[in-house]
Each structure stands twice: as C-alpha cells, then as structure tokens.
Motif scaffolding. Structure first.
Motif, mmCIF file in Angstrom:
data_model
loop_
_atom_site.group_PDB
_atom_site.id
_atom_site.type_symbol
_atom_site.label_atom_id
_atom_site.label_comp_id
_atom_site.label_asym_id
_atom_site.label_seq_id
_atom_site.Cartn_x
_atom_site.Cartn_y
_atom_site.Cartn_z
ATOM 1 N N GLY A 125 36.634 50.097 49.169
ATOM 2 C CA GLY A 125 35.474 50.048 49.971
ATOM 3 C C GLY A 125 34.113 50.303 49.235
ATOM 4 N N TYR A 126 34.306 51.118 48.006
ATOM 5 C CA TYR A 126 33.119 51.690 47.450
ATOM 6 C C TYR A 126 32.899 50.405 46.547
ATOM 7 N N ALA A 127 33.914 49.502 45.954
ATOM 8 C CA ALA A 127 33.328 48.453 45.226
ATOM 9 C C ALA A 127 34.697 47.192 45.263
ATOM 10 N N ALA A 128 34.383 46.503 46.278
ATOM 11 C CA ALA A 128 35.220 45.638 46.521
ATOM 12 C C ALA A 128 36.054 44.721 45.296
ATOM 13 N N SER A 129 37.432 44.746 45.389
ATOM 14 C CA SER A 129 37.970 43.752 44.429
ATOM 15 C C SER A 129 37.831 42.256 44.461
ATOM 16 N N GLY A 130 37.378 41.668 45.782
ATOM 17 C CA GLY A 130 37.092 40.372 46.045
ATOM 18 C C GLY A 130 36.508 40.316 47.429
ATOM 19 N N GLY A 131 36.224 38.891 47.648
ATOM 20 C CA GLY A 131 35.389 38.715 48.848
ATOM 21 C C GLY A 131 34.038 38.612 48.455
ATOM 22 N N GLU A 132 33.122 38.046 49.740
ATOM 23 C CA GLU A 132 31.554 38.202 49.779
ATOM 24 C C GLU A 132 31.008 39.461 49.613
ATOM 25 N N GLN A 133 31.572 40.517 50.367
ATOM 26 C CA GLN A 133 31.066 41.942 50.514
ATOM 27 C C GLN A 133 31.289 42.743 49.356
ATOM 28 N N HIS A 134 30.358 43.244 48.726
ATOM 29 C CA HIS A 134 30.420 44.220 47.451
ATOM 30 C C HIS A 134 31.054 45.626 47.970
ATOM 31 N N LEU A 135 30.399 45.784 49.199
ATOM 32 C CA LEU A 135 30.735 47.181 49.529
ATOM 33 C C LEU A 135 31.482 47.041 51.048
ATOM 34 N N ARG A 136 32.219 47.919 51.315
ATOM 35 C CA ARG A 136 33.081 47.869 52.610
ATOM 36 C C ARG A 136 32.996 49.294 53.201
ATOM 37 N N PRO A 137 31.753 49.653 53.865
ATOM 38 C CA PRO A 137 31.441 51.053 54.290
ATOM 39 C C PRO A 137 32.740 51.452 55.181
ATOM 40 N N CYS B 229 32.300 37.788 28.923
ATOM 41 C CA CYS B 229 33.698 38.144 29.473
ATOM 42 C C CYS B 229 33.736 39.002 30.814
ATOM 43 N N ALA B 230 32.685 39.825 30.914
ATOM 44 C CA ALA B 230 32.360 40.493 32.211
ATOM 45 C C ALA B 230 32.421 39.480 33.164
ATOM 46 N N LEU B 231 31.195 38.375 33.188
ATOM 47 C CA LEU B 231 30.915 37.506 34.052
ATOM 48 C C LEU B 231 32.308 36.874 34.611
ATOM 49 N N ALA B 232 32.925 36.455 33.751
ATOM 50 C CA ALA B 232 34.407 35.658 34.051
ATOM 51 C C ALA B 232 35.287 36.625 34.775
ATOM 52 N N MET B 233 35.183 37.999 34.576
ATOM 53 C CA MET B 233 36.081 38.828 35.577
ATOM 54 C C MET B 233 35.264 39.518 36.621
ATOM 55 N N ALA B 234 34.006 38.988 37.084
ATOM 56 C CA ALA B 234 33.250 39.560 38.381
ATOM 57 C C ALA B 234 34.162 39.161 39.377
ATOM 58 N N ARG B 235 34.375 40.049 40.353
ATOM 59 C CA ARG B 235 35.018 39.808 41.712
ATOM 60 C C ARG B 235 33.999 39.674 42.801
ATOM 61 N N THR B 236 32.933 40.103 42.712
ATOM 62 C CA THR B 236 32.214 39.562 43.892
ATOM 63 C C THR B 236 30.768 39.145 43.473
ATOM 64 N N PRO B 237 30.203 38.264 44.543
ATOM 65 C CA PRO B 237 28.808 37.811 43.995
ATOM 66 C C PRO B 237 27.892 38.703 43.722
ATOM 67 N N ALA B 238 27.836 40.015 44.104
ATOM 68 C CA ALA B 238 26.930 41.059 43.676
ATOM 69 C C ALA B 238 27.331 41.232 42.334
ATOM 70 N N GLU B 239 28.622 41.423 41.968
ATOM 71 C CA GLU B 239 28.761 41.785 40.297
ATOM 72 C C GLU B 239 28.483 40.344 39.589
ATOM 73 N N ARG B 240 28.596 39.186 39.914
ATOM 74 C CA ARG B 240 28.148 38.035 39.153
ATOM 75 C C ARG B 240 26.636 37.984 38.872
ATOM 76 N N ARG B 241 25.825 38.192 40.124
ATOM 77 C CA ARG B 241 24.444 38.234 39.873
ATOM 78 C C ARG B 241 24.059 39.331 39.101
ATOM 79 N N HIS B 242 24.494 40.713 38.993
ATOM 80 C CA HIS B 242 24.266 41.561 37.970
ATOM 81 C C HIS B 242 24.501 41.352 36.658
#
Length: 418
Positions: free
Chosen positions: A198-210, A389-402
C-alpha cells in the motif's frame, strides 16, 4: 476515477476480508478463492450497471457464498449449473441479507486467515508467499518481483503451500497461544509486506494504496491487543503509523513522487505521529530490541525533525548500523547509504552501494539511488546508465515519471510530464 478504476480498486481493497469470510464458511482455500473469483466477475458486470453497493465486502461474500454452494452442489450431483440469473441474489437493497453475513465478524476474519496461511508446518517462504497472495491479491508477477524469483517458481511455491494446508486440514479457528506464538513472526512479516504494497505499489496505475496501509495498521493493532507484551508487535504498529502519517505529502497534485526531504511537513498527520511515538516508547521500554523497533526509531527521527535540514542523520546512521548487525540485508545497507551520503558525502555512500550490485541488480531503488549519487559526483554517463536501469524496473507511472525527471535534470531540460 472512472467506474472501471473504482471497481478494480474496490475489489482489491475488499479481497482479504471477503476471502477470509468465505474460507470460514467453506473451510477450503481453493473453494473460497474460486467462489470469490466468481463474485468478482459478477461484481464487474453488476456494479458497472447498477453502481456500487453500500458494502462491497458484504456483497462479495454473499454472492461468493451462493456461487460456491452452487458449485459444490454441481460437483456432488454432476448436474449443470443453473442459469446465471438464478445463481446468486445480487440485490443489495435488502438489509436482512447484510445482517446474515455477521458484518462485525467478517472484518476480523483476516487475522484467522493469516494464521492459517502462516502454519508452522510450511517453510517460511511458502508462508509469506501464500499469505501475501491471499491477503493482498498480488499477481504472480508482482509476488515474483517482491521475492526476486521467477513466476514459475512463485506459482509452484504457492501451489505447494495450498496443497499442504489442505493435507493438514488446518482448522479455521485461532490456534492456541503456543502455536499462535510460533506463527506470529510470519504474520508480522506478512502484514509488513501488505503495508509496503500500500505504501508503494508493486504495479498498477496507483502508486499509493492507502486502504491497504490502513487495513494492515488495523490488523497489527488488533494483534497488539492480543500480544501487548511483545515489543516487536508494538514496534511494527509504531513503524506503520509513523510512515503512513506522511501519506498526504508523498505525492503532489499531479500525482508525482515527492521525496522525503522535499515534503510539506505541515501535511503530515500529527495525530498518527503522536500515536506512533507512544507505541514506540512502550515497545522500547520492554528492552527487547528488534528490527521493527529499530525501523520505527528511524521513522521517529524523521518525524521529530521540524524540517529536512534539521534531521539527525547521525542518529539515523547509528540506527541503521544497529539494524545491519541485528538483521543483515543489502536493502538495509542501501537505506543506510542515504544517511551516509548526508553525513559524509556521495562518494562515501557510493562505496557502500557499489558492492550491492549483484544482490540488488533487480531492485528499482538500488539503481535510482546509485544514479542520484553518481549525478552528485558529476559522473553523468554512469548516472544516466543507472537511471536507465531504474526506468526499466519502474513499477508505476509515478516511478517512471520520477526517473524521467532525474534523466531530464541530467540533460539540463524541463521535466517531461508524459
């Protein structure tokens, strides 16, 4: 959020409680999972047409129970299933249907489900994989990524665990105190993994799942009522509360990641911080230090700092050193490197990070931190390679944008918002 996204998130958030209630009813994990799957299929159709029910969990339990009963009858009599409109009563308007589901009871069945999955006869990796699968509903790909194994290996691990649970005919009642104590460590580990999802999702569109964080907090606080003399249970409650207190500040209005040092601390939840500190004080007073208490103490050091510049990085470094000694882990060392970079500069931190290359080659945060340190050291080509390398492993859109923003900073241009 559109209807499809709302339904998907609601099903994810409802999964654990609905599955736990169905397992209590059917006493068989495969049957309960199949019944829940059928209920989810019907939910997508019915909720899209009629809108959300008052209580999604109760709806899923009711429909899943009816579908499961129909399937068991079909197997017993070898008769075809009835027409779909006869399978389940999906009318959410009758309050009596909700009352019969014992709403107050199914909400605490998740703990029973966790103790079933964490049976001491199972190897610990199987306990964690099965519990995380049934409680959080993570996909095989997400679980495999979390445990750094292949999807085939993860599927085999879960299949073996479920088969063993069936062979043992594990009852769905809370085990005795001695057996509960044996399983407690695995249950705590699972709840921490659920919270982290929930703190940092391992996949999907939502980075947080409160909602997932809040459910993990609710369950571990319930555990604390049962094991109030266990310092690590209290430490985990404190850790979750102190981390979740920052939730409102961790993404900006555009949904982009805001790093801890840049967060607006006025948006942190002071009530959660105060409660987390109280749990930590009580846990530390028992003088039985453990990994969760040390991690909570690190979170508390951040929480007490009025601004990022006044963070006591020396204390954080000492706490991470103690955690390394107690529970050696490349991820702990990676986190300690952040404190080292603040105290002794990026070169000293990189000397800690580089030896972790082999063990953390598949870890997003390893490459992200390494890229940031190399950028500080003015080694742009190496920094770019690490961030790629980090970009290739990003799991959510928020991580990719970061990561895109960090790459844009290397190129000296405005961040790409896509």
């Amino acid at each position: 959020m559109n209807d499809s996204a709302w339904i998907t998130e609601s099903l994810k958030d409802s999964r654990a409680r609905a599955l736990a209630a169905l397992l209590r009813y059917f006493r068989d994990l495969d049957t309960a999972e199949d019944a829940l799957q059928e209920a989810c299929v019907q939910a997508i159709r019915v909720w899209s047409a009629d809108g959300p029910p008052r209580d999604p969990v109760a709806w899923l339990v009711l429909v899943g129970r009816n579908a499961g009963i129909d399937e068991l009858r079909r197997r017993a009599r070898n008769e075809p299933l009835p027409a779909e409109d006869m399978m389940s009563d999906t009318d959410d308007a009758d309050p009596a249907l909700i009352d019969r589901l014992e709403r107050s009871r199914y909400r605490d069945d998740v703990l029973r489900l966790l103790f079933v999955c964490c049976h001491s006869a199972l190897p610990l990796p199987q306990q964690l994989a099965l519990a995380l699968r049934v409680v959080s509903g993570l996909s095989l790909a997400e679980l495999a990524s979390a445990f750094l194994v292949s999807e085939d290996a993860m599927e085999q691990r879960i299949t073996r665990a479920k088969r063993r649970i069936g062979e043992l005919r594990v009852p769905f009642e809370a085990p005795g105190r001695i057996e509960t104590g044996r399983r407690l460590s695995a249950v705590l580990s699972t709840l921490y993994l659920v919270f982290n999802e929930g703190y940092a999702a391992s996949g999907g569109e939502q980075h947080l799942r409160p909602a997932l964080c809040e459910e993990a907090i609710r369950l571990v606080r319930l555990l604390h009522q049962l094991f109030d003399d266990d310092a690590e249970v209290g430490g985990l409650v404190a850790l979750m509360l102190l981390q979740h207190a920052r939730a409102a500040a961790r993404l900006d209005a555009a949904g982009d990641i805001v790093l801890l040092e840049a967060q607006d601390r006025t948006r942190w939840d002071p009530a959660q911080i105060e409660l987390g500190l109280a749990y930590l004080h009580d846990a530390l007073a028992r003088q039985a230090p453990g990994p969760y208490q040390l991690q909570a103490a690190i979170a508390a050091t951040h929480a007490r700092a009025p601004c990022a510049e006044l963070t006591d990085w020396g204390e954080i470094d000492r706490l991470y050193a103690a955690l390394e000694a107690l529970q050696p882990s490349p991820v702990v060392t990676l986190n300690r490197a952040v404190a080292v970079s603040k105290l002794r500069g990026p070169a000293a931190a990189l000397r800690l990070v580089d030896p972790l290359t082999q063990s953390l080659a598949g870890y997003f945060h390893f490459h992200g931190l390494r890229g940031a340190l190399l950028h500080e050291l003015d080694r742009p080509e190496e920094a770019r390679a690490a961030l790629d390398c980090a970009l290739a492993m990003a799991r959510t859109p928020a991580e990719r944008r970061h990561i895109h923003a960090r790459l844009d900073a290397l190129r000296g241009r405005e961040p790409d918002r896509n």
